[in-house]
Write an enzyme that holds these catalytic residues in place. Structure first.
Site, PDB file in Angstrom:
ATOM      1  N   SER A 141       0.841  -1.190   0.000  1.00 44.93           N
ATOM      2  CA  SER A 141       0.000   0.000   0.000  1.00 44.93           C
ATOM      3  C   SER A 141       0.880   1.245   0.000  1.00 44.93           C
ATOM      4  CB  SER A 141      -0.952  -0.037   1.208  1.00 44.93           C
ATOM      5  OG  SER A 141      -1.924   0.980   1.113  1.00 44.93           O
ATOM      6  N   HIS A 189      -7.841  -4.740  -1.843  1.00 51.30           N
ATOM      7  CA  HIS A 189      -6.579  -4.100  -1.481  1.00 51.30           C
ATOM      8  C   HIS A 189      -5.919  -4.750  -0.272  1.00 51.30           C
ATOM      9  CE1 HIS A 189      -3.653  -0.852  -1.173  1.00 51.30           C
ATOM     10  NE2 HIS A 189      -3.977  -0.698   0.095  1.00 51.30           N
ATOM     11  N   ASP A 208      -8.385  -5.055  -6.370  1.00 49.93           N
ATOM     12  CA  ASP A 208      -7.978  -3.840  -5.661  1.00 49.93           C
ATOM     13  C   ASP A 208      -8.612  -2.630  -6.344  1.00 49.93           C
ATOM     14  OD1 ASP A 208      -6.673  -1.729  -4.415  1.00 49.93           O
ATOM     15  OD2 ASP A 208      -4.745  -2.765  -4.348  1.00 49.93           O
TER      16      ASP A 208
END
Length: 474
Positions: free
Chosen positions: A227, A455, A421
């Site tokens: 991330s 994600h 994602d």
């Protein structure tokens, strides 16, 4: 007809009662519009537990403040999670230059380590965190609580502590031991608040490089991040290619998209609209807990995926307690009464996620770090705008730790992406891998992983994500 007659006629028409206005309507029968049985009292106002929860939370904060005689910092929640005694702190004494602002006079970086540093210091992995994570990525002797990447760090795991020495920091701008908006400004003796300078991802990485200098670690075997940590990992490899042997970028991107910027802007907007935010100067009063809860709910929507929620929640609704609505009791002749507060299971999930987070993290840190994510852009024009000179390309192959020295050179860059994602879509991941190859990097590995988590797959899929990382690093 003259004007006087026309006017008199018009006046008479306006003065007559309107047949349409006064026409009586037929009375409808009970079978058409009225429901059998008693109705709710017309003047009783409903209550909303989800709204009352904000006031109850505020009361708990005030109560904890009055009951704590040792605290002089107001009702602000303790940001030092993990406890300051369980992590190390590097203090940088000299002014630290920043991209967007004047230098910081000094700063602290909180960090934790796992594994054993080799005599040649050539087995070091720098692990970068996401937006709101602390340095506590895995349990330690000082802090046996599970870390945010607990199942990925340890003997035989993705980051194998039998081979590697792992360092994880709380980023500059954070609130878990590193200098950020909640830290004391040495020039005023008060918290920086929104006097804190706007940061970039590159500032965060350069602060981590200062820590490496302090530890006399000249080179990294790998830079690993997920991330926002993936952004840092890419930035580290770009800032100093000779220092960073391998780059692992998971669920990240080389530039934030308009949709990702929009979602983070929405989070900051609801947070800054909380009356308790007070332009960031809330450290002697109530924190903006309501805004933080709503911001986390928005963020959670971007962290997970629709398919997961279809499987996990569907359109199921929570069980309705008998006392849920005392004003209008449930009746056997009607369907389940819906509620305006969380009713669907997905709503209760988001409500829980916001409630769990809203007092665990500093609101200003969320604002500053999310803004740094928005500003991140590694395209050539953006880097030129930042006055960041392009470093010389790496001339040597990626280094290998002593235990792997007999093996041939392995890929220098790994890009991992999860197909569901929505925060960093798959096309952005492919863009990074393609750009690296076009630039002449022939040692790029690119993986697209399945799963339904979106994600947050990098936190959950130990078998696939962890296995791919371990294979790449070894």
């Amino acid at each position: 007809m003259n004007v006087r007659k026309a006017g008199a006629k018009a006046f008479r028409l306006l003065s007559k009662p309107s047949a349409r206005a006064y026409r009586s309507h037929p009375i409808r029968t009970a079978s058409q519009c009225s429901a059998p049985g008693p109705s709710s009292p017309p003047h009783d106002r409903p209550h909303f537990p989800c709204v009352d929860a904000h006031a109850a939370r505020e009361s708990r904060i005030i109560s904890s403040r009055s009951s704590s005689s040792s605290s002089s910092s107001g009702p602000e929640p303790p940001y030092a999670r993990p406890n300051p005694t369980t992590y190390k702190v590097y203090h940088h004494k000299s002014p630290f230059p920043l991209i967007y602002a004047d230098p910081l006079p000094s700063f602290d970086i909180a960090y934790e380590t796992w594994g054993t540093l080799s005599p040649r210091k050539d087995n070091v992995i720098l692990l970068h965190t996401g937006l709101s994570a602390s340095s506590h990525a895995a349990s330690t002797d000082l802090n046996p609580a599970d870390g945010w990447w607990e199942k990925f760090i340890g003997p035989g795991r993705a980051l194998d502590t039998n081979q590697f020495f792992i360092i994880c920091t709380n980023v500059l701008g954070g609130c878990y031991g590193s200098t950020g908006p909640s830290s004391i400004d040495p020039t005023t003796g008060e918290p920086y608040a929104t006097r804190f300078p706007v940061l970039s991802i590159f500032d965060m990485v350069r602060a981590q490089f200062c820590l490496l200098d302090h530890l006399r670690i000249e080179r990294l075997y790998a830079s690993v991040g997920s991330s926002m940590g993936a952004m840092q990992s890419l930035a580290a490899g770009w800032l100093d290619p000779e220092r960073v042997g391998k780059v692992v970028s998971i669920s990240g991107t080389a530039r934030s998209s308009p949709s990702a910027i929009a979602m983070r802007f929405a989070q900051r907007s609801v947070l800054m609209a909380d009356p308790n935010w007070k332009n960031g100067f809330y450290y002697d009063g109530l924190p903006p807990h309501t805004g933080m809860k709503l911001a986390r709910q928005i963020a959670t929507i971007t962290y997970r995926s629709g398919p997961e929620w279809d499987i996990r929640f569907g359109r199921k609704m929570r069980e309705l307690p008998e006392t849920d609505n005392p004003v209008t009791p449930r009746r056997a002749d009607r369907p389940r009464p819906p509620a305006l507060c969380p009713d669907f299971l997905i709503e209760t999930y988001l409500d829980h996620q916001g409630e769990e987070f809203c007092l665990k993290y500093d609101a200003n840190s969320l604002i500053y770090i999310s803004k740094a994510m928005d500003l991140f852009d590694m395209t050539a024009p953006a880097l030129a705008e930042l006055r960041l000179p392009a470093p010389a390309p790496r001339t040597s192959p990626p280094p290998l730790p002593p235990s792997l020295a007999a093996r041939p050179a392995s890929p220098a860059h790994a890009q991992y992406h999860h197909l569901l994602d929505i925060l960093f879509p798959v096309e952005q991941q492919r863009e990074v891998a393609d750009a690296l190859r076009i630039a002449g990097n022939q040692m790029v590995s690119y993986y697209e992983l399945g799963g339904v988590w979106g994600h947050d797959t990098f936190l959950l899929d130990v078998q696939n994500v962890g296995g791919a990382i371990r294979g790449f690093l070894s």
